[in-house]
Structure formats: C-alpha cells, structure tokens
Design an enzyme around this catalytic site. Structure first.
Site, PDB file in Angstrom:
ATOM      1  N   PRO A  80       0.776  -1.078  -0.076  1.00 40.87           N
ATOM      2  CA  PRO A  80       0.030  -0.078  -0.129  1.00 40.87           C
ATOM      3  C   PRO A  80       0.816   1.190   0.180  1.00 40.87           C
ATOM      4  CG  PRO A  80      -0.453  -1.327   1.866  1.00 40.87           C
ATOM      5  CD  PRO A  80       0.690  -1.830   1.132  1.00 40.87           C
ATOM      6  N   GLY A  82       2.112   5.145   0.837  1.00 40.50           N
ATOM      7  CA  GLY A  82       2.080   5.796   2.102  1.00 40.50           C
ATOM      8  C   GLY A  82       1.856   5.016   3.322  1.00 40.50           C
ATOM      9  N   GLY A  84       4.234   3.207   5.084  1.00 38.55           N
ATOM     10  CA  GLY A  84       5.548   3.264   5.796  1.00 38.55           C
ATOM     11  C   GLY A  84       6.261   1.858   5.616  1.00 38.55           C
ATOM     12  N   LEU A  85       5.941   1.324   4.468  1.00 38.40           N
ATOM     13  CA  LEU A  85       6.438  -0.200   4.212  1.00 38.40           C
ATOM     14  C   LEU A  85       7.332  -0.007   2.960  1.00 38.40           C
ATOM     15  CD1 LEU A  85       3.412  -2.323   4.919  1.00 38.40           C
ATOM     16  CD2 LEU A  85       5.265  -1.714   6.329  1.00 38.40           C
ATOM     17  N   GLY A  86       8.011   1.316   2.546  1.00 39.80           N
ATOM     18  CA  GLY A  86       8.730   1.409   1.365  1.00 39.80           C
ATOM     19  C   GLY A  86       8.330   1.282   0.113  1.00 39.80           C
ATOM     20  N   SER A  88       7.607   3.588  -2.183  1.00 44.38           N
ATOM     21  CA  SER A  88       8.049   4.638  -3.079  1.00 44.38           C
ATOM     22  C   SER A  88       9.756   4.035  -3.383  1.00 44.38           C
ATOM     23  CB  SER A  88       8.167   6.065  -2.559  1.00 44.38           C
ATOM     24  OG  SER A  88       8.713   6.177  -1.295  1.00 44.38           O
ATOM     25  N   ALA A  89      10.356   3.534  -2.277  1.00 42.50           N
ATOM     26  CA  ALA A  89      11.572   2.908  -2.778  1.00 42.50           C
ATOM     27  C   ALA A  89      11.785   1.819  -3.566  1.00 42.50           C
ATOM     28  CB  ALA A  89      12.390   2.423  -1.091  1.00 42.50           C
ATOM     29  N   ALA A  90      10.432   1.029  -3.294  1.00 45.31           N
ATOM     30  CA  ALA A  90      10.449  -0.313  -4.205  1.00 45.31           C
ATOM     31  C   ALA A  90      10.208   0.009  -5.712  1.00 45.31           C
ATOM     32  CB  ALA A  90       9.490  -1.258  -3.384  1.00 45.31           C
ATOM     33  N   ASP A 130      15.666   2.998   2.782  1.00 46.14           N
ATOM     34  CA  ASP A 130      14.696   2.572   2.123  1.00 46.14           C
ATOM     35  C   ASP A 130      15.104   1.904   0.790  1.00 46.14           C
ATOM     36  OD1 ASP A 130      13.496   3.419   4.181  1.00 46.14           O
ATOM     37  OD2 ASP A 130      11.670   4.410   3.117  1.00 46.14           O
TER      38      ASP A 130
HETATM   39  C1  MEV Z   1      11.042   6.636   5.704  1.00 45.65           C
HETATM   40  O1  MEV Z   1      10.809   5.258   5.551  1.00 45.65           O
HETATM   41  C2  MEV Z   1      12.509   6.424   6.859  1.00 45.65           C
HETATM   42  C3  MEV Z   1      12.640   7.979   7.330  1.00 45.65           C
HETATM   43  O2  MEV Z   1      13.870   7.767   8.079  1.00 45.65           O
HETATM   44  C4  MEV Z   1      13.121   8.753   6.035  1.00 45.65           C
HETATM   45  C5  MEV Z   1      14.386   8.406   5.187  1.00 45.65           C
HETATM   46  O3  MEV Z   1      15.182   7.689   5.779  1.00 45.65           O
HETATM   47  O4  MEV Z   1      14.644   8.895   4.099  1.00 45.65           O
HETATM   48  C6  MEV Z   1      11.580   8.949   7.959  1.00 45.65           C
END
Ligand code: MEV
Length: 315
Positions: A80, A82, A84-86, A88-90, A130
């Site tokens: 999902p 937004g 917090g599980l990455g 955008s990085a993935a 991430d």
């Molecule tokens: C976000 O998943 C992690 C943060 O530490 C931001 C980052 O490391 O770029 C909040």
C-alpha cells in the site's frame, strides 16, 4: 521487455534519526513491486501518458537512470502506498533496475545510489535506508562508520552513510497498517524543524542512534526480549519527535500483551506499526480488533531481482 521486482521494507530501529546521519537497522519484507520497461513511441506509465505530477518517482527515476528514447513502464504493487513499508523505494529501485537491465545488466551499488538520489529529490530530504534495503534485500545496517560486512557508501552534501549487510535470524513480525496515508517528505521536514529549535529533540535523535546500536547487538544474539524492549523505547522516542499518531498508539498497545515489543515503522504520521512475536496469529487478531489491517510478513527476503532471467547481476 525487461522486468525487475524489488521488496518493501520495515525499519526495525532508527527511522528519522538516520536522516541526520545516525545508524539504522532495516529489513526487507516479502511484499514486492514489479516494474517492466519496454521501448515505445512515447513515455507512458501503466498505459497512460507519463505526467511528472502523477508519476513523481518514476519520472525522477527516468531523469536519473535513463535519458534514452521513449519507454513504457508498467508497475504492479503488493505494497500500500504511504503505508511506511517502502512503496516509493521499491517502485524506484525496481524501475531503475529495469532501466539498467534494459541497457545490459544490474549493478546493485549503482541502483542503490541512483534510487537514493531519486528519493532525496522527490522527498526533499532522505536517507538511503529504504532504497538500499530494497536493493540489497535481507537486512541492512546503516552507519556513519564503516563496519564489517560493508556493501557501499552513499554521500549527499555533508551527510554520508555506510551500508552493511545484516544477517537476519528467524523472527516473526506482524505489520499493523492503520489505513492512514502518510507522506514522508513533510514528516521528515517536521523533524528537521523540531531538531533546529529543540535540544530535547536533538537528545531524542541521539538516543535513537544508541538504541540502533543496542538493537544490532540484540539482533546478532537473536535476543527477542531485548529487541522488544528497544522497539518499545524507539516508539516512545519517535512519539517525542511528533511523528506518532493515535491510531498507531492504539495498535501498538493492542499488540503488547502478545508480543515482545512494538513500534511505528517508517515515517509515521499514520502508515504502519510492527510487532515482534512468537504468536503472529494472536498479534494479527489483536491488530484487527483494534481497527488495523494485519499483515504477517516474512523478513530478510531477496533484494532486487530480474524476473525474466535474461540478464546477469553485475558485481
Ligand atoms: C522512511 O521510511 C524513513 C525515514 O527515516 C526517511 C528516510 O530515511 O529517508 C523517515
């Protein structure tokens, strides 16, 4: 056509403080994003013309890693956005990887660097936690110093991070997703503003850095009790940095009786929490009853991977 997939992540210790150059410990999770790249007549994403405003990460990835003739990018996600599980990085890592593979081969260090630059540009301020977790997979330790099991170093202005492989023992985690979409950029900017004006916030960031180091030792010893205590402390410290949310606290509290410890993970402000437990089904039930969406995850999974098997992974 070239297809790559990359995993999401959970930050076990150190989010936010790592943006200030402190250490962090993060684990890849078995939710992935898959991106395919193929030649086309115009730039498009999932069959629609690419728009910078709508496809911020993909468009920044194109600027950073492509610069060639038009391509079509198709993505599919198990994470999902937004949460917090990455996600955008993935999406960034899988796109950058597919673009590189289209040109001949994937090199994890280059993918991690380019993907960090993409996140830093879109988010405004970021650490490579991430994107390096999604690239390497398994577990990573981010540290201002170079340690054993060094993978690569990433620098940005005055800040630099050394990325290391972390062996992940068999541990059971459950994610509790609040369903509340949280954007990382504003949360990171908020912590910077707080740290610029409050010595208490600076002390909290320093203490998070220490918690990470204690967490790395506890992880190496598979000491679940210690890991749980440190997760609880890290959660409290993140609340003091004003990135908590009442729904996250509710889920964390609900998990405590059946877990070693629990904390928010990622940027906070909504998104997800994680709990370490020997009884994932009891924790999942507690999360559900408290109004969250439980996801029992595997940790320490493979990083970026070519899905069509036709190209080599350069070292
Ligand atoms: C976000 O998943 C992690 C943060 O530490 C931001 C980052 O490391 O770029 C909040």
């Amino acid at each position: 056509m070239v297809t790559c997939s990359a995993p999401g992540k959970m930050i076990l210790f150190g989010e936010h403080a790592v943006v200030f150059g402190k250490s962090a410990l993060a684990l890849a999770i078995n939710l992935r994003i898959t991106s395919s790249v193929r030649s086309a007549n115009q730039y498009s994403v999932n069959g629609h013309p690419m728009k910078k405003r709508h496809h911020m990460y993909i468009s920044a990835a194109l600027d950073e890693a492509w610069g060639g003739p038009p391509i079509n990018i198709d993505t599919s996600s198990e994470i999902p956005s937004g949460s917090g599980l990455g996600s955008s990085a993935a999406v960034t890592v899988s796109c950058v990887g597919a673009m590189m593979a289209h040109r001949g081969g994937i090199e994890p260090e280059k993918i991690a660097l380019k993907s960090f630059l993409v996140e830093n540009k879109v988010q405004g301020r970021a650490s490579p936690t991430d994107t390096s977790t999604s690239t390497h997979g398994q577990g990573i330790i981010v540290s201002p110093e170079r340690l054993d099991n060094f993978l690569w170093r990433i620098e940005q202005g005055q800040r630099s991070w050394n990325i290391h492989h972390c062996a992940v023992p068999k541990l059971h985690f459950v994610v509790g997703y609040t369903g509340i979409h949280a954007s990382t950029g504003p949360l990171v900017a908020g912590v910077k503003k707080l740290a610029d004006s409050s010595s208490e916030a600076v002390r909290a960031i320093d203490r998070i850095g220490e918690v990470v180091l204690e967490g790395v030792d506890a992880m190496a010893a598979s000491d679940k009790k210690r890991l749980g205590h440190l997760m609880d402390e890290n959660h409290m410290l993140l609340n003091s940095l004003e990135v908590g949310h009442p729904e996250l606290d509710k889920l964390v509290e609900a998990c405590r009786p059946c877990s070693y410890g629990a904390k928010l993970t990622g940027a906070g402000g909504g998104g997800s929490m994680i709990a370490l437990t020997d009884d994932p089904h009891a924790v999942a039930k507690a999360i559900q009853e408290a109004g969250g969406e439980p996801i029992i995850v595997d940790v320490g999974v493979e990083g970026i991977r070519l899905e069509d098997g036709g190209m080599s992974r350069k070292r």
